[in-house]
Design an enzyme around this catalytic site. Structure first.
Site, PDB file in Angstrom:
ATOM      1  N   SER A 287      50.776  97.524  70.843  1.00  0.00           N
ATOM      2  CA  SER A 287      49.682  96.723  70.316  1.00  0.00           C
ATOM      3  C   SER A 287      49.106  97.319  69.027  1.00  0.00           C
ATOM      4  CB  SER A 287      48.621  96.557  71.411  1.00  0.00           C
ATOM      5  OG  SER A 287      47.676  95.583  71.065  1.00  0.00           O
ATOM      6  N   ASP A 298      56.117 100.237  56.547  1.00  0.00           N
ATOM      7  CA  ASP A 298      56.363  99.321  55.430  1.00  0.00           C
ATOM      8  C   ASP A 298      55.888  99.887  54.102  1.00  0.00           C
ATOM      9  OD1 ASP A 298      57.492  97.527  57.139  1.00  0.00           O
ATOM     10  OD2 ASP A 298      56.040  95.914  56.809  1.00  0.00           O
ATOM     11  N   LYS A 311      54.478  94.790  71.816  1.00  0.00           N
ATOM     12  CA  LYS A 311      53.401  93.832  72.093  1.00  0.00           C
ATOM     13  C   LYS A 311      52.787  93.415  70.761  1.00  0.00           C
ATOM     14  CE  LYS A 311      49.097  93.067  74.656  1.00  0.00           C
ATOM     15  NZ  LYS A 311      48.235  92.704  73.517  1.00  0.00           N
TER      16      LYS A 311
END
Length: 371
Positions: A287, A298, A311
């Site tokens: 999460s 990224d 999740k």
């Protein structure tokens, strides 16, 4: 669409955006619906009242029907929460509560596995350990992790019985609840050049504690930092985003899309730490921890460990007039580069596994070797 951090957090962690409008819409839909659709429920209630061998509690039956209705979505993260459950549920985000001091997660097989035990907590004193599988609480089994957590918490000084499995053997222990102040951030220096910060969950105090830990690491003259998100099951998106902001220049941290494809972005502000950073994750990182890991990856920060839990959906909770609540999955989130996380997880740049038969932390060693 770009939205402010404050509005984004409110959208993800508190209630539905324009929740009143949602409620009004649902009410209107129910009113207009064909009454035959709900005739079966009336018939079931009537039959139970007439033939059940003992007295029935209509409120309990209605709660059960509400739980079943939302369970029919087939989504493990959406649920109906009774008023009593919601009161305990709210305590989970503050980091201060009355309970036993365990953090657990749900594995791929639906088992509730303890991932950490607070030092000096009632759970630690009772002998509960990481990797124990909680089977039941006071004899009750669960299909919702957060509701089980709510029942483990309770009034200070009262007892709760935990049924669990360790090494394939069933065990049971009674634990006396006490006041627990959860500490989600730990900091230390690995050597003169490298600091280490562990974040075990994202609660209200996490960002403030993290910022102090980061400042302390920088003040110690460190050039490098290992950020440990292993066994971090997530928590408040606000805390996660604030932590991410310390590692990123101005740009997207995460964006969401709802069922209609409506996109909402949240961006970091300019300015970040000058430390070289590596991040540790594992299969229990989930999460909000995955939001942070994906955002850093990224942006060129290397990830070490094993693939995360996966999740990548966001729940929003709306409290109803009677004190009960509905928790629904309302959006899916994506990394800055548009990578989907739900059911896929975050794949490390360097896949490294720790083995149970070794005391060496190979993941940490690999992270340090990157500097």
């Amino acid at each position: 669409m770009q939205i402010t951090k404050k509005r984004f957090v409110a959208l993800l962690t508190v209630t539905f955006l324009a929740g009143a409008a949602v409620s009004a819409g649902v009410a209107a839909a129910l009113k207009a619906a064909d009454s035959d659709k709900y005739a079966k429920l009336d018939k079931l209630m009537e039959t139970a009242e007439k033939y059940y061998y003992s007295d029935i509690n209509e409120d309990d039956m209605i709660d059960g029907a509400c739980k079943g209705l939302i369970a029919g979505l087939g989504d493990p993260y959406s649920t109906y929460i009774t008023a009593e459950e919601y009161e305990a549920f709210e305590a989970s985000v503050t980091g201060e509560y009355s309970g036993i001091g365990v953090t657990f997660t749900e594995d791929d097989d639906g088992n509730y596995v303890i991932v950490s035990v607070e030092d000096g907590s009632p759970a630690a004193e009772a002998g509960l350990k990481a990797d124990d599988i909680i089977m039941a609480v006071n004899g009750k089994t669960y299909d919702d992790m957060e509701l089980m957590a709510a029942d483990i918490r309770g009034e200070e000084g009262t007892e709760v019985e935990i049924q669990y499995i360790r090494d394939e053997k069933k065990n049971s222990v009674k634990v006396k609840r006490s006041k627990i102040v959860q500490h989600s951030v730990k900091q230390k220096m690995l050597d003169s050049d490298t600091g280490y910060i562990e974040i075990s969950s994202f609660i209200e105090s996490t960002y403030d504690d993290f910022k102090k830990a980061l400042d302390k690491t920088e003040a110690a003259g460190a050039d490098n930092l290992v950020l440990d998100l292993r066994d971090n099951g997530g928590g408040l998106v606000e805390s996660c985003v604030n932590v991410a902001d310390e590692f990123l220049d101005e740009g997207i941290v995460v964006y969401t899309e709802d069922k209609n494809g409506k996109r909402s972005d949240i961006k970091a502000e300019d300015g970040k730490t000058e430390l070289n950073v590596a991040v540790l994750v594992n299969e229990n990182s989930a999460s909000a921890a995955e939001i942070l890991a994906a955002a850093l990856q990224d942006n060129g920060i290397k990830i070490v460990g094993t693939k995360t839990f996966g999740k990548g959906v966001i729940q929003s909770t709306e409290k109803l007039d009677d004190g009960s609540a509905i928790k629904l999955t309302v959006m899916q989130y994506y990394s800055p580069k548009g990578n989907e996380i739900n059911k896929l997880g975050v794949k490390p740049d360097y896949e490294v596994k720790n083995t149970e038969d070794s005391s060496e932390d190979k993941q940490l060693q690999k992270a340090q070797s990157l500097f």
